[in-house]
Design a protein around this motif. Sequence first.
Motif, PDB file in Angstrom:
ATOM      1  N   LEU A 279     -45.613  43.207  28.419  1.00 48.74           N
ATOM      2  CA  LEU A 279     -44.282  42.968  27.879  1.00 48.74           C
ATOM      3  C   LEU A 279     -43.324  42.526  28.977  1.00 48.74           C
ATOM      4  N   LEU A 280     -43.398  43.170  30.124  1.00 49.61           N
ATOM      5  CA  LEU A 280     -42.515  42.814  31.236  1.00 49.61           C
ATOM      6  C   LEU A 280     -42.802  41.404  31.745  1.00 49.61           C
ATOM      7  N   GLU A 281     -44.072  41.028  31.769  1.00 51.34           N
ATOM      8  CA  GLU A 281     -44.425  39.666  32.182  1.00 51.34           C
ATOM      9  C   GLU A 281     -43.852  38.636  31.213  1.00 51.34           C
ATOM     10  N   ALA A 282     -43.956  38.916  29.924  1.00 48.97           N
ATOM     11  CA  ALA A 282     -43.441  37.991  28.922  1.00 48.97           C
ATOM     12  C   ALA A 282     -41.919  37.893  28.996  1.00 48.97           C
ATOM     13  N   ALA A 283     -41.259  39.033  29.170  1.00 48.57           N
ATOM     14  CA  ALA A 283     -39.796  39.030  29.275  1.00 48.57           C
ATOM     15  C   ALA A 283     -39.352  38.299  30.536  1.00 48.57           C
ATOM     16  N   GLY A 284     -40.098  38.475  31.606  1.00 46.93           N
ATOM     17  CA  GLY A 284     -39.778  37.760  32.838  1.00 46.93           C
ATOM     18  C   GLY A 284     -39.929  36.255  32.673  1.00 46.93           C
ATOM     19  N   LEU A 285     -40.969  35.841  31.948  1.00 47.23           N
ATOM     20  CA  LEU A 285     -41.167  34.420  31.673  1.00 47.23           C
ATOM     21  C   LEU A 285     -40.005  33.860  30.864  1.00 47.23           C
ATOM     22  N   ALA A 286     -39.561  34.626  29.864  1.00 43.57           N
ATOM     23  CA  ALA A 286     -38.440  34.174  29.037  1.00 43.57           C
ATOM     24  C   ALA A 286     -37.191  33.962  29.890  1.00 43.57           C
ATOM     25  N   LYS A 287     -36.949  34.881  30.805  1.00 45.14           N
ATOM     26  CA  LYS A 287     -35.775  34.730  31.674  1.00 45.14           C
ATOM     27  C   LYS A 287     -35.927  33.523  32.597  1.00 45.14           C
ATOM     28  N   ASP A 288     -37.137  33.322  33.096  1.00 44.65           N
ATOM     29  CA  ASP A 288     -37.381  32.159  33.967  1.00 44.65           C
ATOM     30  C   ASP A 288     -37.147  30.852  33.219  1.00 44.65           C
ATOM     31  N   MET A 289     -37.370  30.874  31.911  1.00 43.44           N
ATOM     32  CA  MET A 289     -37.159  29.685  31.088  1.00 43.44           C
ATOM     33  C   MET A 289     -35.689  29.509  30.708  1.00 43.44           C
ATOM     34  N   GLY A 290     -34.868  30.473  31.069  1.00 46.35           N
ATOM     35  CA  GLY A 290     -33.442  30.350  30.815  1.00 46.35           C
ATOM     36  C   GLY A 290     -32.925  31.032  29.569  1.00 46.35           C
ATOM     37  N   PHE A 291     -33.763  31.906  28.928  1.00 44.95           N
ATOM     38  CA  PHE A 291     -33.350  32.589  27.712  1.00 44.95           C
ATOM     39  C   PHE A 291     -32.839  33.990  28.013  1.00 44.95           C
ATOM     40  N   ALA A 292     -31.820  34.414  27.278  1.00 43.91           N
ATOM     41  CA  ALA A 292     -31.319  35.785  27.398  1.00 43.91           C
ATOM     42  C   ALA A 292     -32.341  36.745  26.801  1.00 43.91           C
ATOM     43  N   VAL A 293     -32.460  37.919  27.409  1.00 42.44           N
ATOM     44  CA  VAL A 293     -33.420  38.930  26.954  1.00 42.44           C
ATOM     45  C   VAL A 293     -32.668  40.196  26.560  1.00 42.44           C
TER      46      VAL A 293
END
Length: 319
Positions: free
Chosen positions: A104-118
């Motif tokens: 889950l943390l890896e996926a959330a980190g990817l989302a942030k790297d893509m520029g999306f708010a988490v």
Amino acid sequence: MKGTSVMWNYIMEEQEVLGRMLCDKALFETASDVPELESVYIVAHGSSYNASVVMADFLSRYMSVRVYGYTPANFMHNCSSIKCEDQERCMVVAISQTGTSRGLLEAAGLAKDMGFAVLGITQVKDSPLSHLADRCLYLECGSEESNAKTKGYSSTLLALMLFGLKYGFSHGKLELRIYQAVLQELEQCINRLDAAMDQVVNWCKKGGFTSRLENLYVLGAGMNYGTAMEGQLKLMETMCIPSMFNDIEEFSHGNDTCKRGFSHTWRPPEYHGRDFVLLYELAEYLSLSQQMFLPHKPVQVIRPEPAGQGVIDLTVIKQ
């Protein structure tokens, strides 16, 4: 049943825990602070993922946004659609009760790297997820030292409901009368949890629920398709009974594989309409083919309300 196991103790806390959540101003304030959205991607493992399946349409209905649910691996490797989203109008919701799930943390980190708010949803305030997320909803359900999550799952459902309702109301997507009516429905559901649980426990004792079970299907429809998924998971985690979940109508494809000795349990859809008819057609078929169909009596314990389709009640009954 209190005191018979750690898991039972947690289940017995749910009415009080969920009642407190209804008065948690922080849940409502967080939803009000979220900017205007067009889409929401929910990412979670296990029971938390099942909660996303339950809640996706509810959130879409009351927030007027597109809502998708993914496991972390699928989000990272099989979610091309998010690349088409406007970063300013799309939010990723990452759910982990402990806030420590590696995937889950890896996926959330990817989302942030893509520029999306988490938005993180977790029980633990000083957790890796709470530090990674832009904002958090805290479940406030207390610790749960059990592999089979119960009060944490129910709290996740309610947190998502309250978030969706407040977002919809504060952003002008939801009329005040509907907002108040759904909150009242949720309060009524929560207030009857202990009584519903007692009735189901008594029925299980009288009916010899565990005496003949070898295999078990958990069926559902509407929001309670996700409840069926969670029911199957809990059966595997606690009773170690081979079990499967399915949609009530889809169950007709392949049910000839059922043999005498199977027991079929049901998580109800809305208490009217086509799914209601399908349910009783299924019950009649299983009876004629000498299958067990559960429950006959517990379907009278509650009558699911239209907005939440009884998912709070049915979750506790399933547990």
